[in-house]
Design a protein around this motif. Sequence first.
Motif, PDB file in Angstrom:
ATOM      1  N   LYS A 176       0.849  -1.192   0.000  1.00 26.91           N
ATOM      2  CA  LYS A 176       0.000   0.000   0.000  1.00 26.91           C
ATOM      3  C   LYS A 176       0.880   1.236   0.000  1.00 26.91           C
ATOM      4  O   LYS A 176       1.905   1.295   0.657  1.00 26.91           O
ATOM      5  CB  LYS A 176      -0.891   0.021   1.251  1.00 26.91           C
ATOM      6  CG  LYS A 176      -1.978  -1.036   1.226  1.00 26.91           C
ATOM      7  CD  LYS A 176      -2.894  -0.848   2.419  1.00 26.91           C
ATOM      8  CE  LYS A 176      -4.025  -1.853   2.380  1.00 26.91           C
ATOM      9  NZ  LYS A 176      -4.931  -1.695   3.518  1.00 26.91           N
ATOM     10  N   SER A 177       0.441   2.241  -0.748  1.00 29.24           N
ATOM     11  CA  SER A 177       1.181   3.499  -0.763  1.00 29.24           C
ATOM     12  C   SER A 177       0.908   4.251   0.523  1.00 29.24           C
ATOM     13  O   SER A 177      -0.049   3.989   1.224  1.00 29.24           O
ATOM     14  CB  SER A 177       0.742   4.351  -1.956  1.00 29.24           C
ATOM     15  OG  SER A 177      -0.596   4.758  -1.775  1.00 29.24           O
ATOM     16  N   ALA A 178       1.773   5.238   0.796  1.00 29.35           N
ATOM     17  CA  ALA A 178       1.588   6.047   2.008  1.00 29.35           C
ATOM     18  C   ALA A 178       0.285   6.814   1.944  1.00 29.35           C
ATOM     19  O   ALA A 178      -0.415   6.979   2.931  1.00 29.35           O
ATOM     20  CB  ALA A 178       2.768   7.011   2.166  1.00 29.35           C
ATOM     21  N   ASP A 179      -0.069   7.296   0.732  1.00 30.71           N
ATOM     22  CA  ASP A 179      -1.304   8.061   0.574  1.00 30.71           C
ATOM     23  C   ASP A 179      -2.518   7.195   0.853  1.00 30.71           C
ATOM     24  O   ASP A 179      -3.486   7.643   1.454  1.00 30.71           O
ATOM     25  CB  ASP A 179      -1.400   8.636  -0.842  1.00 30.71           C
ATOM     26  CG  ASP A 179      -0.401   9.763  -1.051  1.00 30.71           C
ATOM     27  OD1 ASP A 179       0.083  10.292  -0.029  1.00 30.71           O
ATOM     28  OD2 ASP A 179      -0.122  10.102  -2.212  1.00 30.71           O
ATOM     29  N   ALA A 180      -2.453   5.937   0.385  1.00 33.57           N
ATOM     30  CA  ALA A 180      -3.597   5.047   0.579  1.00 33.57           C
ATOM     31  C   ALA A 180      -3.794   4.729   2.041  1.00 33.57           C
ATOM     32  O   ALA A 180      -4.904   4.517   2.507  1.00 33.57           O
ATOM     33  CB  ALA A 180      -3.401   3.765  -0.221  1.00 33.57           C
ATOM     34  N   ALA A 181      -2.675   4.685   2.784  1.00 32.52           N
ATOM     35  CA  ALA A 181      -2.774   4.341   4.192  1.00 32.52           C
ATOM     36  C   ALA A 181      -3.345   5.482   5.027  1.00 32.52           C
ATOM     37  O   ALA A 181      -3.807   5.293   6.122  1.00 32.52           O
ATOM     38  CB  ALA A 181      -1.393   3.963   4.726  1.00 32.52           C
ATOM     39  N   GLN A 182      -3.277   6.715   4.482  1.00 31.66           N
ATOM     40  CA  GLN A 182      -3.765   7.872   5.225  1.00 31.66           C
ATOM     41  C   GLN A 182      -5.248   8.059   4.955  1.00 31.66           C
ATOM     42  O   GLN A 182      -5.656   8.407   3.865  1.00 31.66           O
ATOM     43  CB  GLN A 182      -2.984   9.116   4.789  1.00 31.66           C
ATOM     44  CG  GLN A 182      -3.352  10.346   5.604  1.00 31.66           C
ATOM     45  CD  GLN A 182      -2.512  11.537   5.208  1.00 31.66           C
ATOM     46  OE1 GLN A 182      -1.736  11.447   4.283  1.00 31.66           O
ATOM     47  NE2 GLN A 182      -2.679  12.638   5.910  1.00 31.66           N
ATOM     48  N   GLU A 183      -6.072   7.841   5.964  1.00 33.52           N
ATOM     49  CA  GLU A 183      -7.509   7.943   5.788  1.00 33.52           C
ATOM     50  C   GLU A 183      -7.954   9.391   5.846  1.00 33.52           C
ATOM     51  O   GLU A 183      -7.435  10.183   6.620  1.00 33.52           O
ATOM     52  CB  GLU A 183      -8.234   7.144   6.872  1.00 33.52           C
ATOM     53  CG  GLU A 183      -8.031   5.646   6.746  1.00 33.52           C
ATOM     54  CD  GLU A 183      -8.880   4.874   7.746  1.00 33.52           C
ATOM     55  OE1 GLU A 183      -9.735   5.508   8.397  1.00 33.52           O
ATOM     56  OE2 GLU A 183      -8.686   3.667   7.863  1.00 33.52           O
ATOM     57  N   THR A 184      -8.889   9.746   5.013  1.00 38.25           N
ATOM     58  CA  THR A 184      -9.446  11.096   5.016  1.00 38.25           C
ATOM     59  C   THR A 184     -10.955  11.013   4.962  1.00 38.25           C
ATOM     60  O   THR A 184     -11.518  10.020   4.510  1.00 38.25           O
ATOM     61  CB  THR A 184      -8.952  11.925   3.808  1.00 38.25           C
ATOM     62  OG1 THR A 184      -9.375  11.269   2.605  1.00 38.25           O
ATOM     63  CG2 THR A 184      -7.443  12.084   3.819  1.00 38.25           C
ATOM     64  N   ILE A 185     -11.602  12.072   5.434  1.00 37.61           N
ATOM     65  CA  ILE A 185     -13.050  12.183   5.305  1.00 37.61           C
ATOM     66  C   ILE A 185     -13.372  13.569   4.763  1.00 37.61           C
ATOM     67  O   ILE A 185     -12.588  14.504   4.926  1.00 37.61           O
ATOM     68  CB  ILE A 185     -13.781  11.972   6.650  1.00 37.61           C
ATOM     69  CG1 ILE A 185     -13.337  13.026   7.671  1.00 37.61           C
ATOM     70  CG2 ILE A 185     -13.576  10.578   7.176  1.00 37.61           C
ATOM     71  CD1 ILE A 185     -14.190  13.062   8.909  1.00 37.61           C
ATOM     72  N   ARG A 186     -14.534  13.690   4.101  1.00 40.89           N
ATOM     73  CA  ARG A 186     -15.000  14.995   3.633  1.00 40.89           C
ATOM     74  C   ARG A 186     -15.974  15.546   4.662  1.00 40.89           C
ATOM     75  O   ARG A 186     -16.861  14.841   5.127  1.00 40.89           O
ATOM     76  CB  ARG A 186     -15.694  14.885   2.278  1.00 40.89           C
ATOM     77  CG  ARG A 186     -14.730  14.703   1.128  1.00 40.89           C
ATOM     78  CD  ARG A 186     -15.424  14.879  -0.216  1.00 40.89           C
ATOM     79  NE  ARG A 186     -16.549  13.972  -0.377  1.00 40.89           N
ATOM     80  CZ  ARG A 186     -17.806  14.365  -0.492  1.00 40.89           C
ATOM     81  NH1 ARG A 186     -18.125  15.632  -0.412  1.00 40.89           N
ATOM     82  NH2 ARG A 186     -18.772  13.483  -0.659  1.00 40.89           N
ATOM     83  N   ILE A 187     -15.787  16.787   5.011  1.00 43.31           N
ATOM     84  CA  ILE A 187     -16.715  17.437   5.941  1.00 43.31           C
ATOM     85  C   ILE A 187     -16.959  18.849   5.437  1.00 43.31           C
ATOM     86  O   ILE A 187     -16.029  19.511   4.963  1.00 43.31           O
ATOM     87  CB  ILE A 187     -16.143  17.437   7.380  1.00 43.31           C
ATOM     88  CG1 ILE A 187     -17.149  18.029   8.349  1.00 43.31           C
ATOM     89  CG2 ILE A 187     -14.825  18.166   7.466  1.00 43.31           C
ATOM     90  CD1 ILE A 187     -16.792  17.803   9.801  1.00 43.31           C
ATOM     91  N   SER A 188     -18.179  19.300   5.511  1.00 44.91           N
ATOM     92  CA  SER A 188     -18.509  20.606   4.949  1.00 44.91           C
ATOM     93  C   SER A 188     -17.886  21.718   5.783  1.00 44.91           C
ATOM     94  O   SER A 188     -17.721  21.603   6.999  1.00 44.91           O
ATOM     95  CB  SER A 188     -20.026  20.808   4.900  1.00 44.91           C
ATOM     96  OG  SER A 188     -20.547  20.994   6.195  1.00 44.91           O
ATOM     97  N   TYR A 189     -17.544  22.811   5.097  1.00 47.38           N
ATOM     98  CA  TYR A 189     -16.983  23.971   5.772  1.00 47.38           C
ATOM     99  C   TYR A 189     -17.957  24.487   6.826  1.00 47.38           C
ATOM    100  O   TYR A 189     -17.552  24.915   7.922  1.00 47.38           O
ATOM    101  CB  TYR A 189     -16.678  25.071   4.749  1.00 47.38           C
ATOM    102  CG  TYR A 189     -16.348  26.400   5.367  1.00 47.38           C
ATOM    103  CD1 TYR A 189     -15.078  26.672   5.869  1.00 47.38           C
ATOM    104  CD2 TYR A 189     -17.319  27.396   5.475  1.00 47.38           C
ATOM    105  CE1 TYR A 189     -14.782  27.885   6.454  1.00 47.38           C
ATOM    106  CE2 TYR A 189     -17.029  28.610   6.060  1.00 47.38           C
ATOM    107  CZ  TYR A 189     -15.764  28.859   6.540  1.00 47.38           C
ATOM    108  OH  TYR A 189     -15.477  30.063   7.120  1.00 47.38           O
ATOM    109  N   GLN A 190     -19.261  24.441   6.507  1.00 43.33           N
ATOM    110  CA  GLN A 190     -20.268  24.957   7.422  1.00 43.33           C
ATOM    111  C   GLN A 190     -20.235  24.221   8.767  1.00 43.33           C
ATOM    112  O   GLN A 190     -20.392  24.821   9.828  1.00 43.33           O
ATOM    113  CB  GLN A 190     -21.660  24.854   6.789  1.00 43.33           C
ATOM    114  CG  GLN A 190     -22.763  25.567   7.564  1.00 43.33           C
ATOM    115  CD  GLN A 190     -22.483  27.044   7.750  1.00 43.33           C
ATOM    116  OE1 GLN A 190     -21.954  27.700   6.862  1.00 43.33           O
ATOM    117  NE2 GLN A 190     -22.808  27.570   8.912  1.00 43.33           N
ATOM    118  N   LYS A 191     -20.004  22.898   8.708  1.00 42.76           N
ATOM    119  CA  LYS A 191     -19.945  22.119   9.948  1.00 42.76           C
ATOM    120  C   LYS A 191     -18.734  22.541  10.793  1.00 42.76           C
ATOM    121  O   LYS A 191     -18.820  22.645  12.019  1.00 42.76           O
ATOM    122  CB  LYS A 191     -19.878  20.624   9.636  1.00 42.76           C
ATOM    123  CG  LYS A 191     -21.216  20.024   9.200  1.00 42.76           C
ATOM    124  CD  LYS A 191     -21.131  18.522   9.114  1.00 42.76           C
ATOM    125  CE  LYS A 191     -22.453  17.910   8.699  1.00 42.76           C
ATOM    126  NZ  LYS A 191     -23.492  18.096   9.722  1.00 42.76           N
TER     127      LYS A 191
END
Length: 747
Positions: A176-191
Amino acid sequence: MDQDFERELLEIFKAEAEDYLTILNDGLLALEEGADERAVEEMFRTTHSLKGAARAVNFSAVEELCQAIESLFSKIKNKELKLNEGIRAVLNRSIEHLNELLNQNNFNASCDIDILKQLQAAASGEIKAAAKEKAQKRPAARPKAAQKPEASRPEAAGQTPEKTTAPEPAPATQPKSADAAQETIRISYQKIRELFTQSEDLIAIKIKQKFYIDHINQLYDQLEAIGKKRRQWLVASDSADALNSELFREFSLIKKQVDLLKNTLENDLFQITAMIDKHLDDIKQLMMFPFSTITNYLERSTRAIAREMNKKIELKIYGKEVELDKHTLELLKDPLIHLIRNSLDHGIEPPEERLMRGKPEVGKITIEVLPPRDQSIVVKVSDDGRGLDLAKIKQKSLKKNLVTQAELDDMNESQVLSLIFHSGLSTKDEVSKLSGRGLGMAVVLENIEKLGGSLKVENYYPNGSTFYLTIPLSFATSRGILIYTNDFRAIIPTKFVRLPMRLEVAQLKTVENQLVVNLNGQNIPLFSLASLLDIKTEDRETPQYLNILILRLDEQHEIAVSVDQVLDEREIILKKLNPPLEEVRFLSGVTILGDGSLVPVLNVHDIFAACSDRFKPMAIKKQKPKQILVVEDSITSRVLLKNVLESAGFEVQTAINGQQAWQILQKQTFDLIISDVQMPEMDGVELTRKIKAEQKMKSIPVILLTSLGSESDRKKGLEAGANAYFIKQDFKQKSLLDLIHKLIGTE
């Protein structure tokens, strides 16, 4: 639609489509367990929203497939069809194909004809439960990790996609690449913004803790004074009885306990301050974006305006790396575009005229973002055009009756330049679709003041001009000076206070019947703050000394205000007022003191406007842009509509469904509402009925913008009270804008 915005829209569409596919895939698993009506309803709405989003980016294959799936779900939802194993199998294959189309990222791809035929057959009731032995009972694969779009535009791609099967699993040994191992989520600016606003309430804990410590310090000082007197009495006394000695020991013990409590509270305050400040700084960082976020928008808008005016222009932007709050960046777009348009239309000369004047053929506009300083950021907008013609500004101001000749004769250059911010003043002799109505510069000042900032102009006629936009860092925590006047406490933001001073009344001068404070040879007009705020004052003797604050908007505009007391400077949390209080004159908001009391924070711009006719150029009659509420559950369609409307000069707020729109309408008013029809929680037709049934709202025009084009759907919408019914398939920007102008009378 230009290429930069199209790319931005495609990225939004891909993120939105991934969310919709997740819902559809989860829905398939729910359907495997039985005919869940809620799952069918959710999948029906999701397919409808994905269809609208695909249409917005011209992804016709996805739109066509979603239309067929939606039709099938509609029959199931309306009990015209019973869900069986055969239909489940068709839905499985259809949504798997939907995944494949989106993963291919080829906007010229064609929808699989066999799958469309199977969907049509299922919707016609031709697929029976016996078909289940042919079905492949497995949920569709999740979309691949976000892929970059093809280099070419979707409509130029041209290649025919090969039919694909389910992707083969990667070898187990593949690292696995380093990028794949780093989990991200999308969250709205408003939140994030809401989280920050809630977190700011923690500052109240700091303020209260400081309040308690101040009171403990006062108590300690009182005990210290009592102890000193007690010691003096004991020294003076010939004898000290046992009772007095015991009382003195108890008193000393109490004093030590108070001292210990004071030190504990101070240590706690230090730790609380460090934790709260770090927490807020971390959230602030999430909301910060580099200025480069909006530079593409500024560059493409500049090119478009220059082409329309047949002018050659070079736009240079410096300080792209400087970070600002996203909300500030969004609000900066409009004034910056107005300034660029103003430079191109009024300042930058045509190429032949520039050559005659000895200037380069290509005009130059420069935007420079200076690093933050004193909790504010300065944006400079300069051009090498003609500059501002003072004679023409004076002439137009007299013609519009904005000032009298006597007032003009009394104005210095900066005050004459301030006249350009009056609504309705334009130095153009003719009105074009780009300028001539005199609204642009008034809008610039209005938007900058919305941010709590200020605007300054430097003129180099006939060789250009520079506008300085000073904008505070847009977080509500700041510092203010607590004042007291005529039994009224208030906060004046520190950033507007040049100098506090205590002055003997005998030192005041009168110039042209106006009291002034002479500061370093400059006469600054003096006003009673209580009188400016229309606070009733009782007759009382004139004091020997006055407490005075020198307030400054910019280098050209200063006043002095007298108050009874200047109490202290402190950290404050500015809480904005909700409608209708947001329009109350002189108020920017409120803050909470350590004792829990609410204190108003004064609007310094309003104080300047109220002072005298000398500052008349600052008392600008503002013409606000028309407000439109867009109600649309598809983020792609929502962003597209918002961009179209804002580009046309409207102020736009969005809601994701009818229920949220209804809640917004309880708090503020709009000039027009555009709503999708099919949405979760409350659809557009029901929203329209509620609006038209409400006395204070029924006059607001409502446009229903939908893909439901049948005569019965149109009739249903119009009977609910909609003023217009606009089919998405027929969507053309000009037609929609013409309709809006007609409905709200802005033609």
